[in-house]
Write a protein that holds these residues in place. Structure first.
Motif, short mmCIF file in Angstrom:
data_model
loop_
_atom_site.label_atom_id
_atom_site.label_comp_id
_atom_site.label_asym_id
_atom_site.label_seq_id
_atom_site.Cartn_x
_atom_site.Cartn_y
_atom_site.Cartn_z
N UNK A 14 55.68 26.52 106.07
CA UNK A 14 54.59 25.99 105.31
C UNK A 14 53.91 26.94 104.42
N UNK A 15 53.92 28.18 104.80
CA UNK A 15 53.28 29.29 103.81
C UNK A 15 54.23 29.34 102.69
N UNK A 16 55.50 29.50 102.91
CA UNK A 16 56.41 29.62 101.82
C UNK A 16 56.41 28.39 100.92
N UNK A 17 56.33 27.18 101.48
CA UNK A 17 56.25 26.02 100.76
C UNK A 17 55.05 25.93 99.86
N UNK A 18 54.05 26.27 100.59
CA UNK A 18 52.70 26.38 99.67
C UNK A 18 52.60 27.27 98.67
N UNK A 125 65.73 30.16 110.25
CA UNK A 125 65.06 29.82 109.15
C UNK A 125 64.97 31.02 108.18
N UNK A 126 65.31 32.19 108.69
CA UNK A 126 65.36 33.22 107.91
C UNK A 126 66.17 33.13 106.51
N UNK A 127 67.16 32.88 106.49
CA UNK A 127 67.93 32.71 105.09
C UNK A 127 67.41 31.71 104.29
N UNK A 128 66.80 30.53 104.77
CA UNK A 128 66.14 29.63 104.01
C UNK A 128 65.01 30.21 103.19
N UNK A 129 63.92 30.98 104.28
CA UNK A 129 62.69 31.48 103.56
C UNK A 129 63.21 32.56 102.75
N UNK A 130 64.29 33.38 102.74
CA UNK A 130 64.73 34.20 101.85
C UNK A 130 64.83 33.64 100.48
N UNK A 135 63.24 32.20 95.06
CA UNK A 135 62.90 31.02 94.01
C UNK A 135 61.62 31.27 93.49
N UNK A 136 60.45 31.64 94.17
CA UNK A 136 59.18 31.72 94.00
C UNK A 136 59.10 32.87 93.11
N UNK A 137 59.61 34.02 93.12
CA UNK A 137 59.61 35.31 92.17
C UNK A 137 60.26 34.89 91.04
#
Length: 304
Positions: A14-18, A125-130, A135-137
């Motif tokens: 959720x933090x990453x999505x936010x 979830x590690x690969x997805x979070x990375x 993408x955010x950067x």
């Protein structure tokens, strides 16, 4: 997997999505003084002096780090009491009321199971979070909000652009800036525009129309639409898995003034007191704070 553990793992995503949601509405004013001087021949000067917040990304990253560490979930006993019996018309009936769950210390085996579940979920979830973080950067022009060197490079990028007279990083995503630029309204003008950075959230926009009028809007000076970009993620359910005890980051409190001075004809505005005479023409002033509910707006007629 236990419910508490699932919520903690879900909070990381959720933090990453936010953070990704906020990347398009990232910059917010803090305490500031801003002014636009617009001459009827189209010449203008715009200034902004004060705080600009890179809203919450460093704090969000810190929350992600906290959620990425294993934390014990409570354990409970769910024993029900012995059924109470009551007589009704000569027949015995059982009361199926259950006792409230009682929290207790977890056993070594339960803690081991919790940690195993957590490790498995993190691995999945590690690969997805990375990928999401990269993408955010990319959306922020390569900026890493957790890296002080990257933040300073961002400040240096601003200093190289015309108009940014001074840029000082104060920490926690907060910059103190002094911006001033002059030009002619033969094209649209918006502030801020930052190299390699999203420009979807503007503080002030000056829009020239074909009939010789200029519309001035300051959507960034409306706290209702910019102080809490979390509302967008709330509406999308991005925060549904966060713990109630998790404190969400907040941007600086918006407080300042925006002043428009012009010798053109003011056709419309939404100030509380209307135009006042000034030394170089009519003056409109908007006081901006947490109680502001409308975007500062004016329409000015230039000379034909």
């Amino acid at each position: 997997m236990k419910t508490g553990m699932m919520k903690r793992i879900g909070a990381v995503g959720a933090i990453v999505a936010l953070a990704l949601t906020l990347s398009a509405c990232l910059l917010t004013p803090g305490r500031f003084v801003s002014a636009l001087d617009l001459r009827k021949d189209g010449q203008f000067t715009f200034t902004y002096k004060g705080e600009i917040s890179m809203f919450g990304l460093a704090q969000l990253a810190a929350m992600d780090k906290r959620n990425s560490e294993f934390k014990e979930s409570p354990c409970y006993d769910y024993e029900s009491p012995a059924p109470a019996k009551s007589k009704k018309k000569g027949a015995e009936e059982e009361d199926d009321t259950f006792a409230e769950p009682k929290e207790r210390p977890c056993t070594a085996e339960e803690l081991a199971e919790q940690k195993l579940d957590w490790e498995e979920a993190r691995k999945e979830s590690a690969a997805r979070e990375k990928k999401d973080l990269e993408e955010m950067k990319a959306a922020l022009g390569g900026l890493d909000p957790t890296d002080p060197k990257s933040i300073e490079e961002f400040a240096g990028r601003l200093r190289r652009q015309a108009g940014w007279k001074a840029v000082t990083y104060k920490g926690d995503g907060l910059f103190d800036v002094d911006y001033a630029i002059a030009g002619k309204v033969d094209h649209d003008f918006i502030f801020p525009i930052i190299e390699k950075f999203p420009t979807t959230n503007t503080f002030v926009q000056v829009l020239r129309r074909n009939d010789g009028t200029v519309r001035i809007d300051a959507p960034g000076f409306n706290p209702g639409s910019t102080t809490n970009p979390m509302a967008q993620a709330m509406g999308m359910g991005a925060l549904s898995t966060l713990s109630k005890s998790e404190k969400m980051p907040k941007g600086p409190e918006m407080e300042g003034t925006f002043t428009l001075t012009t010798n053109g004809q003011i056709l419309a505005n939404n100030t509380d007191e209307g135009a006042k005479p000034g030394t170089t023409g009519q003056m409109l002033e908007w006081k901006v704070n947490v109680r502001t509910t409308a975007t500062p707006t004016a329409l000015v007629k230039l000379a034909n």
